[in-house]
Design an enzyme around this catalytic site. Structure first.
Site, PDB file in Angstrom:
ATOM      1  N   GLN A 241     -47.596   6.037  -6.308  1.00  9.88           N
ATOM      2  CA  GLN A 241     -48.003   7.226  -7.076  1.00  9.88           C
ATOM      3  C   GLN A 241     -48.138   6.912  -8.562  1.00  9.88           C
ATOM      4  O   GLN A 241     -48.963   7.510  -9.257  1.00  9.88           O
ATOM      5  CB  GLN A 241     -46.989   8.355  -6.897  1.00  9.88           C
ATOM      6  CG  GLN A 241     -46.901   8.908  -5.484  1.00  9.88           C
ATOM      7  CD  GLN A 241     -45.746   8.313  -4.713  1.00  9.88           C
ATOM      8  OE1 GLN A 241     -45.419   7.135  -4.883  1.00  9.88           O
ATOM      9  NE2 GLN A 241     -45.109   9.098  -3.868  1.00  9.88           N
TER      10      GLN A 241
ATOM     11  N   ASP B  14     -36.755  16.169  -8.014  1.00 10.70           N
ATOM     12  CA  ASP B  14     -37.056  17.064  -6.900  1.00 10.70           C
ATOM     13  C   ASP B  14     -35.947  18.085  -6.687  1.00 10.70           C
ATOM     14  O   ASP B  14     -36.197  19.197  -6.255  1.00 10.70           O
ATOM     15  CB  ASP B  14     -37.276  16.245  -5.625  1.00 10.70           C
ATOM     16  CG  ASP B  14     -38.568  15.462  -5.681  1.00 10.70           C
ATOM     17  OD1 ASP B  14     -39.606  16.004  -5.270  1.00 10.70           O
ATOM     18  OD2 ASP B  14     -38.548  14.314  -6.162  1.00 10.70           O
TER      19      ASP B  14
ATOM     20  N   ASN C 240     -34.528  12.186  -6.952  1.00  4.39           N
ATOM     21  CA  ASN C 240     -35.923  11.950  -7.344  1.00  4.39           C
ATOM     22  C   ASN C 240     -36.464  10.800  -6.502  1.00  4.39           C
ATOM     23  O   ASN C 240     -35.749  10.199  -5.702  1.00  4.39           O
ATOM     24  CB  ASN C 240     -36.006  11.630  -8.845  1.00  4.39           C
ATOM     25  CG  ASN C 240     -37.427  11.667  -9.367  1.00  4.39           C
ATOM     26  OD1 ASN C 240     -38.162  12.632  -9.117  1.00  4.39           O
ATOM     27  ND2 ASN C 240     -37.848  10.646 -10.078  1.00  4.39           N
ATOM     28  N   LYS C 241     -37.721  10.480  -6.702  1.00  2.00           N
ATOM     29  CA  LYS C 241     -38.394   9.445  -5.932  1.00  2.00           C
ATOM     30  C   LYS C 241     -37.576   8.149  -5.896  1.00  2.00           C
ATOM     31  O   LYS C 241     -37.000   7.733  -6.906  1.00  2.00           O
ATOM     32  CB  LYS C 241     -39.770   9.177  -6.555  1.00  2.00           C
ATOM     33  CG  LYS C 241     -40.580   8.103  -5.847  1.00  2.00           C
ATOM     34  CD  LYS C 241     -40.990   8.554  -4.464  1.00  2.00           C
ATOM     35  CE  LYS C 241     -41.811   7.473  -3.760  1.00  2.00           C
ATOM     36  NZ  LYS C 241     -42.166   7.886  -2.389  1.00  2.00           N
TER      37      LYS C 241
END
Length: 209
Positions: A62, A103, A113-114
């Site tokens: 991403q 998130d 988070n990621k």
């Protein structure tokens, strides 16, 4: 909301700042100007010189597919690097601050988070680099006291073993592919929300606070 996050985070991004980010938390992932990228956009809007290092963000990339595209379209200098190069970049003295999205944020300030965010936080802490999280107040989860109570999704093996449709690992090997990780609150310098800049000790147990 995104602009308020940017306004609160703007003082954290000085002129000449070299910002490292992870995954995508810009306009493509949210609305408006995004969350983690909002302070960067407002810094550029204010005439400050700012450049961004974007982790490619394995395995779905991403950072390279989205963040780098978005920033380059906005005219903000951006450099893509593999996730495992970030600590070396910090050691070389080329990172001034880290800003990532979130998130979910537990009541004690632990941040989900990621995947790869935790490693960045550890590296930033070791090198004395501020590690900021930018996220809306709707991300605060007062019902989850600690980050270890957050269930982490395990994604399909093909995201690792057949990255973007190309087989990169033997068919008979196991794959570990969590979508997120949790960064402990003690590694977070500050959390920037649309309500303001929050610093330790974090307490998001009251949803109206």
């Amino acid at each position: 909301m995104c602009r308020r996050i940017g306004e609160h985070g703007l003082p954290l991004v000085p002129d000449g700042a070299r910002v490292l980010t992870h995954c995508n938390a810009g306009a493509l992932a949210t609305g408006g100007i995004g969350t983690a990228l909002a302070p960067v956009y407002l810094a550029a809007e204010a005439g400050r010189k700012v450049e961004v290092y974007a982790d490619e963000t394995r395995p779905l990339l991403q950072g390279s597919r989205l963040t780098a595209w978005e920033l380059s379209r906005a005219g903000i200098p951006v450099t893509v690097l593999a996730d495992n190069m970030a600590a070396s970049l910090m050691r070389a003295g080329r990172v001034d601050l880290v800003i990532v999205g979130a998130d979910r944020i537990a009541a004690n300030g632990d941040v989900a988070n990621k995947i790869g965010t935790y490693a960045l936080a550890v590296a930033a802490h070791h090198h004395g680099i501020p590690f900021y999280v930018a996220a809306p107040a709707s991300t605060f989860d007062p019902g989850t006291r600690r980050g270890d109570q957050i269930e982490i999704e395990q994604r399909h093996r093909d995201e690792i073993a057949a990255t973007l449709g190309r087989v990169t690992a033997p068919a008979d090997v196991a794959v570990y592919n969590p979508a997120f990780d949790v960064t402990p609150a003690e590694l977070v310098t500050a959390i920037v929300s649309d309500r303001g800049v929050h610093r330790a000790p974090f307490d998001f147990s009251n949803p109206s606070a």
